[in-house]
Enzyme design. Sequence first.
Site, short mmCIF file in Angstrom:
data_model
loop_
_atom_site.label_atom_id
_atom_site.label_comp_id
_atom_site.label_asym_id
_atom_site.label_seq_id
_atom_site.Cartn_x
_atom_site.Cartn_y
_atom_site.Cartn_z
N ALA A 25 0.85 -1.19 0.00
CA ALA A 25 0.00 0.00 0.00
C ALA A 25 0.88 1.24 0.00
O ALA A 25 1.70 1.44 0.91
CB ALA A 25 -0.91 -0.01 1.22
N MET A 26 0.74 2.07 -1.01
CA MET A 26 1.57 3.27 -1.15
C MET A 26 0.69 4.52 -1.06
O MET A 26 -0.43 4.54 -1.56
CB MET A 26 2.33 3.23 -2.47
CG MET A 26 3.22 2.00 -2.61
SD MET A 26 4.23 2.00 -4.12
CE MET A 26 5.40 3.30 -3.74
N SER A 27 1.22 5.55 -0.39
CA SER A 27 0.44 6.77 -0.17
C SER A 27 1.11 8.01 -0.75
O SER A 27 0.56 9.10 -0.64
CB SER A 27 0.24 6.97 1.34
OG SER A 27 1.50 7.22 1.96
N GLY A 28 2.30 7.84 -1.32
CA GLY A 28 3.05 9.00 -1.76
C GLY A 28 3.87 9.62 -0.65
O GLY A 28 4.44 10.69 -0.82
N GLY A 29 3.94 8.94 0.50
CA GLY A 29 4.74 9.40 1.63
C GLY A 29 6.02 8.60 1.77
O GLY A 29 6.22 7.58 1.10
N VAL A 30 6.88 9.05 2.68
CA VAL A 30 8.19 8.42 2.82
C VAL A 30 8.09 7.03 3.43
O VAL A 30 8.86 6.13 3.07
CB VAL A 30 9.14 9.32 3.64
CG1 VAL A 30 8.65 9.48 5.08
CG2 VAL A 30 10.56 8.77 3.61
N ASP A 31 7.16 6.80 4.35
CA ASP A 31 7.08 5.50 5.02
C ASP A 31 6.73 4.38 4.05
O ASP A 31 7.37 3.32 4.04
CB ASP A 31 6.06 5.56 6.16
CG ASP A 31 6.40 6.61 7.20
OD1 ASP A 31 7.60 6.77 7.50
OD2 ASP A 31 5.48 7.26 7.72
N SER A 32 5.71 4.60 3.23
CA SER A 32 5.33 3.56 2.27
C SER A 32 6.35 3.44 1.14
O SER A 32 6.54 2.35 0.58
CB SER A 32 3.93 3.84 1.71
OG SER A 32 3.89 5.08 1.03
N CYS A 119 -10.87 3.12 8.65
CA CYS A 119 -10.20 2.99 7.36
C CYS A 119 -9.29 1.77 7.35
O CYS A 119 -9.26 1.01 6.37
CB CYS A 119 -9.41 4.26 7.05
SG CYS A 119 -8.71 4.30 5.38
N CYS A 216 -7.52 12.70 6.37
CA CYS A 216 -7.21 12.85 4.94
C CYS A 216 -8.32 13.51 4.14
O CYS A 216 -8.04 14.23 3.18
CB CYS A 216 -6.83 11.49 4.34
SG CYS A 216 -8.20 10.34 4.15
#
EC number: 2.8.1.13
Length: 380
Positions: A25-32, A119, A216
């Site tokens: 799961a990718m969110s466009g953030g650094v963690d993912s 969520c 969000c």
Amino acid sequence: MTAFPAAPDLAPPSRAAQGERVLCAMSGGVDSSVTASLLKEQGYQVIGAMMRFWPDDKRTDTFDSCCSPDAAYEARRVAEQVGVPFYLLDYREPFQRHIVGPFLEEYARGRTPNPCVNCNTKVKFDELVKKAKMLGCRYVATGHYVKRVDNAQGEVEFHRGDDPRKDQTYFLWGTPRDALPYILFPVGELEKPQVREIAAERGLLTAQKPESQNICFVPGKVQDFVAEHLPQAQGYIREIATGEVVGEHLGTQFYTLGQKKGLGLYQSHRVRHVVHLDPDSNTVWVGDYDDCLWTGLKATDANYLLDLAELPTELEVQVRYRTAPVKAHVLHADAEGFELEFAEPQFAVAPGQSAVLYAGSRLLGGGLIADHARELPALT
């Protein structure tokens, strides 16, 4: 809820067979972003995916950075950097049905919801796991700061992440127990600065991206979002001890337990807190700090990450995110809910929030805090 096949022979991630397929799961953030990169380096066959929540008729700035079209663009670019395929998955309808709708309904009922819990429970670890199975993936991976532990009995446990400032177990108490063996958290044993360092070393474009702070789908203040979607209804603010009218309001949905600012009282030389919300009579009740103290709680909609018979009678409970857990005694627990007594009274235990259970660092489960029953002065 998704049915999962039995997996008694499931190897811990550190011993997983090379080439196991993972939906990240990718969110466009650094963690993912780092999650996808680490999995690829560990030999997994990674498929990147972002869940689309924003409707077509919304401006791109109405969603926070983790759920916006811009974030989707960045997630796709990171997937290209890492060298993994990327899918944008349409989850607009489930998101509105499971998250946004109930969020507003809870406020209308005088409760304080936590949409991030819903969520994770009903979208990420239900809908996304279904998609993972369709794509032939053995695992789903996320960038949560949570530790997966494979115990000596071959069971999977969730534990607090090693970075206490970023631990996100609070949001995962509703994860279906049979899904636990199929979820990976590659950054759970890292601290945030380490994650950023890994991203920088690999040249990931999200290495210095600021963190998301808001809900969000709420671009600004929660009160403004609620006001946009729920009608105003003028009512009275009353003193809990006497029933005296001490102010007016435009709807119980604009208040939460413990609140002391922005009450708009006629006149008060004492600090007053919101101690009870009654949407049926459209009344906001206020009182002293001590009127907001609770000796225990009841919770509904429970979910346990262990056998109910193994639930300890002495444990810790966390009643809101970013607060310390407190010791509690279990008075009763069944499949539907539980009742706890706190070792020390707790302030403003808000119905609708999550009561999350722990034994040390281990996440045991949780439930939704039920409405408090209390005697109120007669309305005149």
